[in-house]
Design a protein around this motif. Structure first.
Motif, PDB file in Angstrom:
ATOM      1  N   VAL A  16       0.831  -1.203   0.000  1.00  0.00           N
ATOM      2  CA  VAL A  16       0.000   0.000   0.000  1.00  0.00           C
ATOM      3  C   VAL A  16       0.871   1.262   0.000  1.00  0.00           C
ATOM      4  O   VAL A  16       0.539   2.251  -0.655  1.00  0.00           O
ATOM      5  CB  VAL A  16      -1.022  -0.011   1.166  1.00  0.00           C
ATOM      6  CG1 VAL A  16      -0.351   0.202   2.522  1.00  0.00           C
ATOM      7  CG2 VAL A  16      -2.107   1.027   0.926  1.00  0.00           C
ATOM      8  N   ILE A  17       2.010   1.224   0.686  1.00  0.00           N
ATOM      9  CA  ILE A  17       2.912   2.379   0.697  1.00  0.00           C
ATOM     10  C   ILE A  17       3.503   2.597  -0.697  1.00  0.00           C
ATOM     11  O   ILE A  17       3.571   3.727  -1.181  1.00  0.00           O
ATOM     12  CB  ILE A  17       4.036   2.196   1.743  1.00  0.00           C
ATOM     13  CG1 ILE A  17       3.442   2.246   3.149  1.00  0.00           C
ATOM     14  CG2 ILE A  17       5.124   3.242   1.575  1.00  0.00           C
ATOM     15  CD1 ILE A  17       4.411   1.891   4.251  1.00  0.00           C
ATOM     16  N   GLN A  18       3.924   1.531  -1.356  1.00  0.00           N
ATOM     17  CA  GLN A  18       4.500   1.655  -2.696  1.00  0.00           C
ATOM     18  C   GLN A  18       3.471   2.146  -3.710  1.00  0.00           C
ATOM     19  O   GLN A  18       3.790   2.956  -4.578  1.00  0.00           O
ATOM     20  CB  GLN A  18       5.108   0.324  -3.127  1.00  0.00           C
ATOM     21  CG  GLN A  18       6.341  -0.024  -2.319  1.00  0.00           C
ATOM     22  CD  GLN A  18       6.757  -1.479  -2.487  1.00  0.00           C
ATOM     23  OE1 GLN A  18       5.919  -2.374  -2.560  1.00  0.00           O
ATOM     24  NE2 GLN A  18       8.058  -1.700  -2.537  1.00  0.00           N
ATOM     25  N   ILE A  19       2.237   1.696  -3.601  1.00  0.00           N
ATOM     26  CA  ILE A  19       1.184   2.175  -4.498  1.00  0.00           C
ATOM     27  C   ILE A  19       0.897   3.643  -4.215  1.00  0.00           C
ATOM     28  O   ILE A  19       0.764   4.450  -5.131  1.00  0.00           O
ATOM     29  CB  ILE A  19      -0.080   1.308  -4.378  1.00  0.00           C
ATOM     30  CG1 ILE A  19       0.216  -0.107  -4.884  1.00  0.00           C
ATOM     31  CG2 ILE A  19      -1.249   1.929  -5.149  1.00  0.00           C
ATOM     32  CD1 ILE A  19      -0.858  -1.120  -4.580  1.00  0.00           C
ATOM     33  N   PHE A  20       0.826   4.021  -2.940  1.00  0.00           N
ATOM     34  CA  PHE A  20       0.646   5.423  -2.563  1.00  0.00           C
ATOM     35  C   PHE A  20       1.743   6.283  -3.191  1.00  0.00           C
ATOM     36  O   PHE A  20       1.473   7.346  -3.755  1.00  0.00           O
ATOM     37  CB  PHE A  20       0.663   5.560  -1.032  1.00  0.00           C
ATOM     38  CG  PHE A  20       0.634   6.981  -0.555  1.00  0.00           C
ATOM     39  CD1 PHE A  20      -0.571   7.625  -0.360  1.00  0.00           C
ATOM     40  CD2 PHE A  20       1.804   7.667  -0.297  1.00  0.00           C
ATOM     41  CE1 PHE A  20      -0.609   8.942   0.081  1.00  0.00           C
ATOM     42  CE2 PHE A  20       1.783   8.981   0.136  1.00  0.00           C
ATOM     43  CZ  PHE A  20       0.569   9.620   0.325  1.00  0.00           C
ATOM     44  N   GLU A  21       2.992   5.842  -3.094  1.00  0.00           N
ATOM     45  CA  GLU A  21       4.113   6.603  -3.648  1.00  0.00           C
ATOM     46  C   GLU A  21       4.052   6.658  -5.172  1.00  0.00           C
ATOM     47  O   GLU A  21       4.390   7.674  -5.778  1.00  0.00           O
ATOM     48  CB  GLU A  21       5.436   6.020  -3.159  1.00  0.00           C
ATOM     49  CG  GLU A  21       5.653   6.283  -1.685  1.00  0.00           C
ATOM     50  CD  GLU A  21       6.896   5.640  -1.110  1.00  0.00           C
ATOM     51  OE1 GLU A  21       7.568   4.851  -1.822  1.00  0.00           O
ATOM     52  OE2 GLU A  21       7.194   5.914   0.062  1.00  0.00           O
ATOM     53  N   THR A  22       3.607   5.585  -5.816  1.00  0.00           N
ATOM     54  CA  THR A  22       3.431   5.585  -7.264  1.00  0.00           C
ATOM     55  C   THR A  22       2.390   6.622  -7.660  1.00  0.00           C
ATOM     56  O   THR A  22       2.570   7.358  -8.637  1.00  0.00           O
ATOM     57  CB  THR A  22       3.027   4.190  -7.775  1.00  0.00           C
ATOM     58  OG1 THR A  22       4.082   3.271  -7.474  1.00  0.00           O
ATOM     59  CG2 THR A  22       2.769   4.201  -9.277  1.00  0.00           C
ATOM     60  N   LEU A  23       1.313   6.709  -6.898  1.00  0.00           N
ATOM     61  CA  LEU A  23       0.284   7.708  -7.181  1.00  0.00           C
ATOM     62  C   LEU A  23       0.845   9.121  -7.038  1.00  0.00           C
ATOM     63  O   LEU A  23       0.435  10.038  -7.755  1.00  0.00           O
ATOM     64  CB  LEU A  23      -0.915   7.518  -6.246  1.00  0.00           C
ATOM     65  CG  LEU A  23      -1.727   6.254  -6.481  1.00  0.00           C
ATOM     66  CD1 LEU A  23      -2.674   6.005  -5.320  1.00  0.00           C
ATOM     67  CD2 LEU A  23      -2.478   6.339  -7.798  1.00  0.00           C
ATOM     68  N   ALA A  24       1.777   9.307  -6.127  1.00  0.00           N
ATOM     69  CA  ALA A  24       2.359  10.628  -5.904  1.00  0.00           C
ATOM     70  C   ALA A  24       3.435  10.979  -6.924  1.00  0.00           C
ATOM     71  O   ALA A  24       3.622  12.147  -7.255  1.00  0.00           O
ATOM     72  CB  ALA A  24       2.945  10.707  -4.490  1.00  0.00           C
ATOM     73  N   LYS A  25       4.143   9.966  -7.443  1.00  0.00           N
ATOM     74  CA  LYS A  25       5.284  10.212  -8.338  1.00  0.00           C
ATOM     75  C   LYS A  25       5.014   9.882  -9.798  1.00  0.00           C
ATOM     76  O   LYS A  25       5.743  10.322 -10.677  1.00  0.00           O
ATOM     77  CB  LYS A  25       6.490   9.389  -7.879  1.00  0.00           C
ATOM     78  CG  LYS A  25       7.009   9.774  -6.527  1.00  0.00           C
ATOM     79  CD  LYS A  25       8.140   8.854  -6.117  1.00  0.00           C
ATOM     80  CE  LYS A  25       8.611   9.135  -4.714  1.00  0.00           C
ATOM     81  NZ  LYS A  25       9.654   8.188  -4.302  1.00  0.00           N
ATOM     82  N   GLY A  26       4.002   9.050 -10.084  1.00  0.00           N
ATOM     83  CA  GLY A  26       3.766   8.594 -11.440  1.00  0.00           C
ATOM     84  C   GLY A  26       4.746   7.488 -11.805  1.00  0.00           C
ATOM     85  O   GLY A  26       5.529   7.025 -10.979  1.00  0.00           O
ATOM     86  N   VAL A  27       4.696   7.071 -13.065  1.00  0.00           N
ATOM     87  CA  VAL A  27       5.600   6.032 -13.570  1.00  0.00           C
ATOM     88  C   VAL A  27       6.245   6.562 -14.842  1.00  0.00           C
ATOM     89  O   VAL A  27       5.579   6.665 -15.882  1.00  0.00           O
ATOM     90  CB  VAL A  27       4.849   4.699 -13.857  1.00  0.00           C
ATOM     91  CG1 VAL A  27       5.818   3.650 -14.383  1.00  0.00           C
ATOM     92  CG2 VAL A  27       4.139   4.199 -12.603  1.00  0.00           C
TER      93      VAL A  27
END
Length: 122
Positions: free
Chosen positions: A81-92
């Motif tokens: 959940v933390i990694q998905i949260f960070e992906t949402l904040a940073k994009g890919v």
């Protein structure tokens, strides 16, 4: 001079990482948070990832690479959940997945929890 450039680069990377990092503890999964995530997903994610997260949204065929299928494909930046949260904040980078800094932290946490539900086939 080289040390100064290296220090500047490191400070920039740290600032970027901390800007997307959560400012508080991970909120617990709850039915209310899942509903909040589902509503946010319907607005921001369904066109690419599809209603059930299969990567088959109305815009998916026009994207290269295609959006991730949450239930069958590996998450590039991790599936906690933390990694998905960070992906949402940073994009890919290199994909159409943009950063969603327009969303509040609460909305991004709710969305991260909802994405995990989609990954689990719920």
């Amino acid at each position: 001079m080289r040390r100064c450039a290296l220090a500047s680069t490191l400070l920039g990377a740290l600032a970027f990482a901390s800007s997307a990092a959560p400012s508080r503890k991970v909120p617990k999964r709850s039915p209310e948070r899942i509903e909040q995530g589902k509503a946010t997903y319907a607005i921001y994610c369904v066109a690419c990832h599809g209603e059930r997260g299969a990567g088959d949204g109305s815009a998916a065929t026009r994207l290269n690479p295609r959006p991730r299928n949450f239930s069958t494909e590996k998450f590039r930046q991790g599936s906690s959940v933390i990694q998905i949260f960070e992906t949402l904040a940073k994009g890919v980078p290199g994909t159409a997945m943009v950063k969603f800094t327009n969303l509040s932290e609460d909305d991004r946490w709710a969305l991260a929890w909802y994405v995990l539900d989609l990954k689990a086939g719920k």
